[in-house]
Design an enzyme around this catalytic site. Structure first.
Site, PDB file in Angstrom:
ATOM      1  N   GLY A  76      -8.647  -6.365  26.862  1.00 18.01           N
ATOM      2  CA  GLY A  76      -8.926  -6.359  27.559  1.00 18.01           C
ATOM      3  C   GLY A  76      -9.902  -5.475  28.023  1.00 18.01           C
ATOM      4  O   GLY A  76     -10.900  -6.065  28.885  1.00 18.01           O
ATOM      5  N   ASP A  96      -7.664  -2.394  31.299  1.00 17.75           N
ATOM      6  CA  ASP A  96      -8.520  -3.174  32.289  1.00 17.75           C
ATOM      7  C   ASP A  96      -8.087  -3.790  33.846  1.00 17.75           C
ATOM      8  O   ASP A  96      -8.416  -3.853  34.642  1.00 17.75           O
ATOM      9  CB  ASP A  96      -8.770  -4.881  31.780  1.00 17.75           C
ATOM     10  CG  ASP A  96      -7.431  -5.058  30.319  1.00 17.75           C
ATOM     11  OD1 ASP A  96      -6.003  -4.777  30.891  1.00 17.75           O
ATOM     12  OD2 ASP A  96      -7.478  -6.684  30.580  1.00 17.75           O
ATOM     13  N   ASP A 121      -0.913  -4.454  36.552  1.00 20.38           N
ATOM     14  CA  ASP A 121      -0.119  -5.619  37.038  1.00 20.38           C
ATOM     15  C   ASP A 121       1.009  -5.471  37.552  1.00 20.38           C
ATOM     16  O   ASP A 121       1.245  -4.447  38.529  1.00 20.38           O
ATOM     17  CB  ASP A 121      -0.078  -7.332  36.248  1.00 20.38           C
ATOM     18  CG  ASP A 121       0.214  -8.031  36.631  1.00 20.38           C
ATOM     19  OD1 ASP A 121       1.242  -7.948  38.167  1.00 20.38           O
ATOM     20  OD2 ASP A 121       1.080  -9.280  36.447  1.00 20.38           O
TER      21      ASP A 121
END
Ligand code: IMP
Ligand code: MG
Length: 173
Positions: A44, A99, A102
């Site tokens: 990512g 990237d 979460d």
């Protein structure tokens, strides 16, 4: 095959503008070090690392590692290292670039892994963060954007390995 066109959440110009600011800040903060080792988390990170590192006014080495993350709602996320660094980071100034944060499981795992190798310093730079989803007490030293809790794609981020090549960050409607 998924052919939906993602709705724009952060447009390409805004991403590039923010990267310029981050690069300027990182350049200032590391002005005194002899070399910066940038560690990107594949896959990512690939566009973010490419754009950010080209704006750094610093002697820089770039290396990559790769992980697989399995995070579920109820279970503590487990992270597995798929590809390790080629660079020996002991005594090095390391900037870990991912990237997205979460739950934070991935970054937390990687910080522990790299810290054990005794770098001179270890900081993190993350493009986007889902503020509400964070479960691990972990902060990025450099952050691009806070975003709402939605699945985002583009600018390196994927859904089932698609959409990484979009120049903007979008949401699948
Ligand atoms: P973590 O939950 O912070 O450990 O993040 C796990 C990984 O899930 C990230 O490194 C991304 O590869 C992926 N991920 C989490 N949210 C998104 C999203 O909205 N779009 C694309 N990938 C995501
Ligand atoms: Mg991913």
């Amino acid at each position: 095959m998924d052919h939906r066109i993602p709705e724009v959440l952060i447009d390409a110009a805004t991403i590039q503008q923010r990267i310029q600011q981050l690069a300027a800040q990182i350049t200032t903060d590391y002005a005194e070090v002899t070399e910066l080792v940038v560690v990107g988390v594949l896959r990512g990170c690939y566009l973010f690392v490419a754009d950010l590192t080209r704006q750094l006014q610093l002697p820089t080495r770039v290396d990559f590692l790769s992980v697989a993350s399995y995070s579920t709602e109820n279970k503590a996320g487990s992270v597995r290292l798929l590809l390790d660094l080629r660079t020996d980071i002991q005594g090095a100034h390391v900037l870990l670039i991912d990237d997205i944060i979460d739950t934070g499981h991935t970054l937390n795992y990687l910080m522990q892994l790299l810290r054990a190798r005794e770098p001179a310093s270890l900081k993190t730079c993350v493009l986007v963060r889902k503020e509400l989803r964070r479960k691990e007490p972990i902060e990025a030293d450099y952050l691009g954007f806070d975003i709402p809790d939605q699945w985002v794609v583009g600018y390196g981020l994927d859904a089932g390995d698609r959409y990484r090549t979009l120049p903007y960050i979008g949401v699948l409607a």
